[in-house]
Design a protein around this motif. Structure first.
Motif, PDB file in Angstrom:
ATOM      1  N   MET A   1       1.051  -1.239   0.058  1.00  0.00           N
ATOM      2  CA  MET A   1       0.067   0.082   0.341  1.00  0.00           C
ATOM      3  C   MET A   1       0.891   1.609   0.333  1.00  0.00           C
ATOM      4  N   GLY A   2       0.393   2.355  -0.468  1.00  0.00           N
ATOM      5  CA  GLY A   2       1.263   3.486  -0.706  1.00  0.00           C
ATOM      6  C   GLY A   2       0.958   4.242  -0.378  1.00  0.00           C
ATOM      7  N   ARG A   3       1.676   5.656  -0.001  1.00  0.00           N
ATOM      8  CA  ARG A   3       1.726   6.047   1.523  1.00  0.00           C
ATOM      9  C   ARG A   3       0.984   7.970   0.283  1.00  0.00           C
ATOM     10  N   LEU A   4      -0.113   8.357   1.283  1.00  0.00           N
ATOM     11  CA  LEU A   4      -1.138   9.202   1.053  1.00  0.00           C
ATOM     12  C   LEU A   4      -0.370  10.397   1.540  1.00  0.00           C
ATOM     13  N   ILE A   5       0.290  12.041   0.941  1.00  0.00           N
ATOM     14  CA  ILE A   5       0.524  12.800   1.752  1.00  0.00           C
ATOM     15  C   ILE A   5       0.258  13.704   1.376  1.00  0.00           C
ATOM     16  N   VAL A   6      -0.395  14.879   2.540  1.00  0.00           N
ATOM     17  CA  VAL A   6      -1.301  15.556   2.342  1.00  0.00           C
ATOM     18  C   VAL A   6      -0.555  16.920   2.486  1.00  0.00           C
ATOM     19  N   GLU A   7      -0.102  17.141   1.610  1.00  0.00           N
ATOM     20  CA  GLU A   7       0.257  19.194   1.464  1.00  0.00           C
ATOM     21  C   GLU A   7      -0.655  20.688   1.455  1.00  0.00           C
ATOM     22  N   GLN A   8      -0.299  20.930   2.348  1.00  0.00           N
ATOM     23  CA  GLN A   8      -1.424  22.039   2.572  1.00  0.00           C
ATOM     24  C   GLN A   8       0.306  23.745   2.938  1.00  0.00           C
ATOM     25  N   ILE A   9      -0.355  24.748   2.065  1.00  0.00           N
ATOM     26  CA  ILE A   9       0.140  25.818   2.399  1.00  0.00           C
ATOM     27  C   ILE A   9      -0.742  26.484   3.393  1.00  0.00           C
ATOM     28  N   VAL A  10      -0.150  26.480   4.676  1.00  0.00           N
ATOM     29  CA  VAL A  10      -0.947  27.387   5.581  1.00  0.00           C
ATOM     30  C   VAL A  10      -0.660  29.246   5.900  1.00  0.00           C
ATOM     31  N   SER A  11      -0.711  29.740   7.185  1.00  0.00           N
ATOM     32  CA  SER A  11      -0.372  30.748   7.701  1.00  0.00           C
ATOM     33  C   SER A  11       0.064  30.402   8.447  1.00  0.00           C
ATOM     34  N   ALA A  12       1.039  30.907   9.429  1.00  0.00           N
ATOM     35  CA  ALA A  12       2.130  30.542  10.768  1.00  0.00           C
ATOM     36  C   ALA A  12       0.383  30.521  11.883  1.00  0.00           C
ATOM     37  N   VAL A 110     -10.254   6.621  -2.790  1.00  0.00           N
ATOM     38  CA  VAL A 110      -7.943   6.758  -2.531  1.00  0.00           C
ATOM     39  C   VAL A 110      -7.461   5.329  -2.207  1.00  0.00           C
ATOM     40  N   ALA A 111      -8.593   4.465  -1.520  1.00  0.00           N
ATOM     41  CA  ALA A 111      -7.356   3.038  -1.051  1.00  0.00           C
ATOM     42  C   ALA A 111      -7.679   2.459  -2.229  1.00  0.00           C
ATOM     43  N   SER A 134      -9.984  11.577   8.440  1.00  0.00           N
ATOM     44  CA  SER A 134     -10.708  10.876   9.124  1.00  0.00           C
ATOM     45  C   SER A 134     -10.808   9.427   8.759  1.00  0.00           C
ATOM     46  N   ALA A 135     -10.890   9.402   7.840  1.00  0.00           N
ATOM     47  CA  ALA A 135     -10.847   7.686   7.347  1.00  0.00           C
ATOM     48  C   ALA A 135      -9.791   7.437   7.303  1.00  0.00           C
ATOM     49  N   GLY A 136      -8.360   8.088   8.078  1.00  0.00           N
ATOM     50  CA  GLY A 136      -6.875   7.079   8.287  1.00  0.00           C
ATOM     51  C   GLY A 136      -6.462   6.810   7.724  1.00  0.00           C
ATOM     52  N   LEU A 137      -7.287   7.529   5.883  1.00  0.00           N
ATOM     53  CA  LEU A 137      -5.873   7.028   5.537  1.00  0.00           C
ATOM     54  C   LEU A 137      -4.371   8.418   4.877  1.00  0.00           C
ATOM     55  N   VAL A 138      -4.542   8.714   5.986  1.00  0.00           N
ATOM     56  CA  VAL A 138      -3.147   9.456   5.150  1.00  0.00           C
ATOM     57  C   VAL A 138      -2.644   9.658   6.391  1.00  0.00           C
ATOM     58  N   ASP A 139      -1.247   9.280   5.596  1.00  0.00           N
ATOM     59  CA  ASP A 139       0.031   8.653   5.734  1.00  0.00           C
ATOM     60  C   ASP A 139       1.427   9.641   6.166  1.00  0.00           C
ATOM     61  N   GLU A 140       1.060  11.118   5.217  1.00  0.00           N
ATOM     62  CA  GLU A 140       1.963  11.908   6.009  1.00  0.00           C
ATOM     63  C   GLU A 140       1.733  13.574   5.565  1.00  0.00           C
ATOM     64  N   VAL A 141       1.767  14.404   6.623  1.00  0.00           N
ATOM     65  CA  VAL A 141       1.217  15.807   6.484  1.00  0.00           C
ATOM     66  C   VAL A 141       2.520  16.611   6.008  1.00  0.00           C
ATOM     67  N   ARG A 142       2.532  17.507   5.062  1.00  0.00           N
ATOM     68  CA  ARG A 142       3.795  18.268   4.481  1.00  0.00           C
ATOM     69  C   ARG A 142       2.662  19.817   4.571  1.00  0.00           C
ATOM     70  N   LEU A 143       3.526  20.918   5.572  1.00  0.00           N
ATOM     71  CA  LEU A 143       3.040  21.859   5.563  1.00  0.00           C
ATOM     72  C   LEU A 143       4.352  22.645   5.110  1.00  0.00           C
ATOM     73  N   ARG A 144       3.094  24.120   4.142  1.00  0.00           N
ATOM     74  CA  ARG A 144       3.963  25.107   3.965  1.00  0.00           C
ATOM     75  C   ARG A 144       3.716  26.378   4.393  1.00  0.00           C
ATOM     76  N   ILE A 145       4.808  26.350   5.366  1.00  0.00           N
ATOM     77  CA  ILE A 145       4.133  27.769   6.357  1.00  0.00           C
ATOM     78  C   ILE A 145       4.091  29.332   6.286  1.00  0.00           C
ATOM     79  N   VAL A 146       3.477  30.140   5.213  1.00  0.00           N
ATOM     80  CA  VAL A 146       3.710  30.860   5.421  1.00  0.00           C
ATOM     81  C   VAL A 146       3.753  32.446   6.470  1.00  0.00           C
ATOM     82  N   PRO A 147       5.048  32.974   6.565  1.00  0.00           N
ATOM     83  CA  PRO A 147       4.837  33.571   7.568  1.00  0.00           C
ATOM     84  C   PRO A 147       3.706  35.174   7.765  1.00  0.00           C
TER      85      PRO A 147
END
Length: 186
Positions: A1-12, A110-111, A134-147
């Motif tokens: 099973m592969g990895r699911l990475i959620v990447e978000q650009i977020v404020s500080a 997605v599974a 919520s379904a437990g399918l996310v393996d990694e979270v990548r955050l790109r934080i804007v200052p």
């Protein structure tokens, strides 16, 4: 099973969208493009792109015609297989082609996608990210934080998610004050 990475650009202060649902804060502090080298390194390990219907519409209106000499990440975005989760789109045009539409239950779709690819990145798509977290399918979270602080808005996680421990995989501070954080869910 592969990895699911959620990447978000977020404020500080942790918001992925402002109180009106906008993302103008992405450009509130110049230099997001200075993170391209870190983003390109990350994308070397990605095998497919996943989008929700709204993010797909934004991406499809912009990325197919972008010159990679102007936007460095345009090349991997063009090259990687793309998928959109939607029960409302009949088709998903992308430039001169089409991308795959995943229909039905988002978590089940997605599974199955994780079974086809070693690493899938989900960009934006807050409602889809909520469902997959919520379904437990996310393996990694990548955050790109804007200052920048925006004070209120839409968190990048669903309100009822609860506590989840994270293991830091990668952190990079850019000279502009932007920060890239990559976590694995434990």
């Amino acid at each position: 099973m592969g990895r699911l990475i959620v990447e978000q650009i977020v404020s500080a202060d942790g918001y992925a969208a402002d109180a009106d649902g906008g993302i103008a804060f992405f450009e509130a502090v110049p230099g997001l493009e200075s993170t391209d080298h870190d983003q390109l390194a990350f994308l070397e390990g990605v095998d497919a792109i996943l989008l929700g219907a709204n993010t797909y519409r934004m991406f499809a209106a912009y990325w197919p015609d972008v010159d990679p000499s102007v936007e460095a990440v345009a090349e991997p975005i063009a090259r990687l297989p793309k998928h959109v989760v939607s029960n409302t789109l009949d088709r998903a045009p992308w430039g001169d082609g089409e991308i795959e539409v995943l229909r039905g239950d988002a978590a089940a779709s997605v599974a199955r996608l994780k079974g086809r690819f070693a690493a899938v990145v989900l960009w934006g798509s807050l409602e889809l990210a909520d469902a997959l977290l919520s379904a437990g399918l996310v393996d990694e979270v990548r955050l790109r934080i804007v200052p920048v602080l925006i004070g209120s808005g839409r968190s990048f996680t669903p309100a009822g998610l609860g506590q989840h421990a994270l293991e830091l995989h990668h952190a990079y501070t850019h000279p502009t004050g932007h920060v890239s954080l990559h976590y694995r869910l434990r």
